[in-house]
Motif scaffolding. Structure first.
Motif, PDB file in Angstrom:
ATOM      1  N   GLY A  26      50.814   8.067  31.755  1.00  0.00           N
ATOM      2  CA  GLY A  26      52.233   7.768  31.880  1.00  0.00           C
ATOM      3  C   GLY A  26      52.830   6.974  30.740  1.00  0.00           C
ATOM      4  O   GLY A  26      54.026   6.656  30.772  1.00  0.00           O
ATOM      5  N   PHE A  27      52.034   6.619  29.758  1.00  0.00           N
ATOM      6  CA  PHE A  27      52.545   5.882  28.611  1.00  0.00           C
ATOM      7  C   PHE A  27      51.644   6.135  27.403  1.00  0.00           C
ATOM      8  O   PHE A  27      50.513   6.578  27.555  1.00  0.00           O
ATOM      9  N   THR A  28      52.158   5.844  26.220  1.00  0.00           N
ATOM     10  CA  THR A  28      51.375   6.033  25.009  1.00  0.00           C
ATOM     11  C   THR A  28      50.714   4.724  24.595  1.00  0.00           C
ATOM     12  O   THR A  28      51.268   3.643  24.768  1.00  0.00           O
ATOM     13  N   LEU A  29      49.509   4.869  24.056  1.00  0.00           N
ATOM     14  CA  LEU A  29      48.786   3.689  23.597  1.00  0.00           C
ATOM     15  C   LEU A  29      49.140   3.281  22.173  1.00  0.00           C
ATOM     16  O   LEU A  29      48.635   2.289  21.682  1.00  0.00           O
ATOM     17  N   ASP A  30      49.996   4.046  21.514  1.00  0.00           N
ATOM     18  CA  ASP A  30      50.267   3.825  20.093  1.00  0.00           C
ATOM     19  C   ASP A  30      50.746   2.405  19.794  1.00  0.00           C
ATOM     20  O   ASP A  30      50.529   1.895  18.695  1.00  0.00           O
ATOM     21  N   TYR A  31      51.404   1.772  20.765  1.00  0.00           N
ATOM     22  CA  TYR A  31      52.017   0.464  20.496  1.00  0.00           C
ATOM     23  C   TYR A  31      51.299  -0.677  21.193  1.00  0.00           C
ATOM     24  O   TYR A  31      51.835  -1.777  21.315  1.00  0.00           O
ATOM     25  N   SER A  32      50.071  -0.419  21.660  1.00  0.00           N
ATOM     26  CA  SER A  32      49.363  -1.409  22.469  1.00  0.00           C
ATOM     27  C   SER A  32      47.983  -1.724  21.928  1.00  0.00           C
ATOM     28  O   SER A  32      47.250  -0.824  21.519  1.00  0.00           O
ATOM     29  N   ALA A  33      47.660  -3.007  21.947  1.00  0.00           N
ATOM     30  CA  ALA A  33      46.259  -3.388  21.872  1.00  0.00           C
ATOM     31  C   ALA A  33      45.675  -3.157  23.268  1.00  0.00           C
ATOM     32  O   ALA A  33      46.392  -3.226  24.269  1.00  0.00           O
ATOM     33  N   VAL A  34      44.386  -2.874  23.317  1.00  0.00           N
ATOM     34  CA  VAL A  34      43.745  -2.579  24.600  1.00  0.00           C
ATOM     35  C   VAL A  34      42.461  -3.393  24.717  1.00  0.00           C
ATOM     36  O   VAL A  34      41.687  -3.486  23.751  1.00  0.00           O
ATOM     37  N   ALA A  35      42.255  -3.959  25.868  1.00  0.00           N
ATOM     38  CA  ALA A  35      41.051  -4.753  26.112  1.00  0.00           C
ATOM     39  C   ALA A  35      40.274  -4.193  27.289  1.00  0.00           C
ATOM     40  O   ALA A  35      40.854  -3.667  28.243  1.00  0.00           O
ATOM     41  N   TRP A  36      38.976  -4.330  27.216  1.00  0.00           N
ATOM     42  CA  TRP A  36      38.093  -4.077  28.351  1.00  0.00           C
ATOM     43  C   TRP A  36      37.759  -5.420  28.989  1.00  0.00           C
ATOM     44  O   TRP A  36      37.428  -6.389  28.285  1.00  0.00           O
ATOM     45  N   PHE A  37      37.804  -5.443  30.310  1.00  0.00           N
ATOM     46  CA  PHE A  37      37.380  -6.588  31.103  1.00  0.00           C
ATOM     47  C   PHE A  37      36.340  -6.102  32.097  1.00  0.00           C
ATOM     48  O   PHE A  37      36.202  -4.902  32.347  1.00  0.00           O
ATOM     49  N   ARG A  38      35.643  -7.044  32.692  1.00  0.00           N
ATOM     50  CA  ARG A  38      34.722  -6.683  33.761  1.00  0.00           C
ATOM     51  C   ARG A  38      34.740  -7.754  34.835  1.00  0.00           C
ATOM     52  O   ARG A  38      35.074  -8.919  34.570  1.00  0.00           O
ATOM     53  N   GLN A  39      34.383  -7.329  36.027  1.00  0.00           N
ATOM     54  CA  GLN A  39      34.342  -8.277  37.153  1.00  0.00           C
ATOM     55  C   GLN A  39      33.133  -7.965  38.015  1.00  0.00           C
ATOM     56  O   GLN A  39      33.026  -6.870  38.588  1.00  0.00           O
ATOM     57  N   ALA A  40      32.243  -8.938  38.084  1.00  0.00           N
ATOM     58  CA  ALA A  40      31.066  -8.840  38.932  1.00  0.00           C
ATOM     59  C   ALA A  40      31.397  -9.432  40.301  1.00  0.00           C
ATOM     60  O   ALA A  40      32.305 -10.254  40.423  1.00  0.00           O
ATOM     61  N   PRO A  41      30.660  -9.044  41.349  1.00  0.00           N
ATOM     62  CA  PRO A  41      30.932  -9.570  42.688  1.00  0.00           C
ATOM     63  C   PRO A  41      30.913 -11.094  42.714  1.00  0.00           C
ATOM     64  O   PRO A  41      29.980 -11.716  42.199  1.00  0.00           O
ATOM     65  N   GLY A  42      31.962 -11.677  43.256  1.00  0.00           N
ATOM     66  CA  GLY A  42      32.030 -13.120  43.386  1.00  0.00           C
ATOM     67  C   GLY A  42      32.378 -13.870  42.120  1.00  0.00           C
ATOM     68  O   GLY A  42      32.356 -15.107  42.104  1.00  0.00           O
ATOM     69  N   LYS A  43      32.701 -13.146  41.058  1.00  0.00           N
ATOM     70  CA  LYS A  43      33.011 -13.789  39.774  1.00  0.00           C
ATOM     71  C   LYS A  43      34.419 -13.425  39.315  1.00  0.00           C
ATOM     72  O   LYS A  43      35.001 -12.447  39.764  1.00  0.00           O
ATOM     73  N   GLU A  44      34.923 -14.229  38.385  1.00  0.00           N
ATOM     74  CA  GLU A  44      36.233 -13.966  37.796  1.00  0.00           C
ATOM     75  C   GLU A  44      36.151 -12.760  36.856  1.00  0.00           C
ATOM     76  O   GLU A  44      35.089 -12.465  36.287  1.00  0.00           O
ATOM     77  N   ARG A  45      37.279 -12.103  36.684  1.00  0.00           N
ATOM     78  CA  ARG A  45      37.361 -11.025  35.705  1.00  0.00           C
ATOM     79  C   ARG A  45      37.270 -11.652  34.310  1.00  0.00           C
ATOM     80  O   ARG A  45      37.987 -12.609  34.003  1.00  0.00           O
TER      81      ARG A  45
END
Length: 124
Positions: A26-45
């Protein structure tokens, strides 16, 4: 609906590799930085890596340096996370988010368009 669609997760043995994909819907990535995050059970993202708009620079969490590589293909509206030498501690749901630039990239509040995530399980 504007969101990311993450895929590529699965169950792997310690030491194996996975390549995650994150497609913008629904949108283009051309104008965005992109990050990967992760979240384990019981932990913060937590932040894993962030890549600039044109892919010219990237930032990594200490645990990701030397093992993970973030890349993007703007023509495909997709960001990737190549994960090598996986460890049980890497078990988590992995998400991606977009912002105008990486900047203080570990601040999860600044990102938009979170998807449903993709589960990565590293276990023997």
């Amino acid at each position: 609906q504007l969101q990311f669609v993450e895929s590529g997760g699965g169950l792997v043995l310690p030491g194996e590799s996975l390549r995650l994909s994150c497609v913008a819907s629904g949108f283009t990535l051309d104008y965005s930085a992109v990050a990967w995050f992760r979240q384990a059970p019981g932990k913060e993202r937590e932040g894993v890596a962030c890549i600039s708009k044109n892919g010219g620079s990237a930032n990594y969490a200490d645990f990701a340096k030397g093992r993970f590589t973030i890349a993007r293909d703007n023509a495909k509206n997709t960001v990737y996370l190549q994960m090598n030498s996986l460890k049980p501690d890497d078990t988590a749901v992995y998400y991606c988010g977009a912002d105008s630039l990486c900047g203080v990239w570990k601040n999860k509040i600044k990102y938009n368009y979170w998807g449903q995530g993709t589960q990565v399980t590293v276990s023997s």
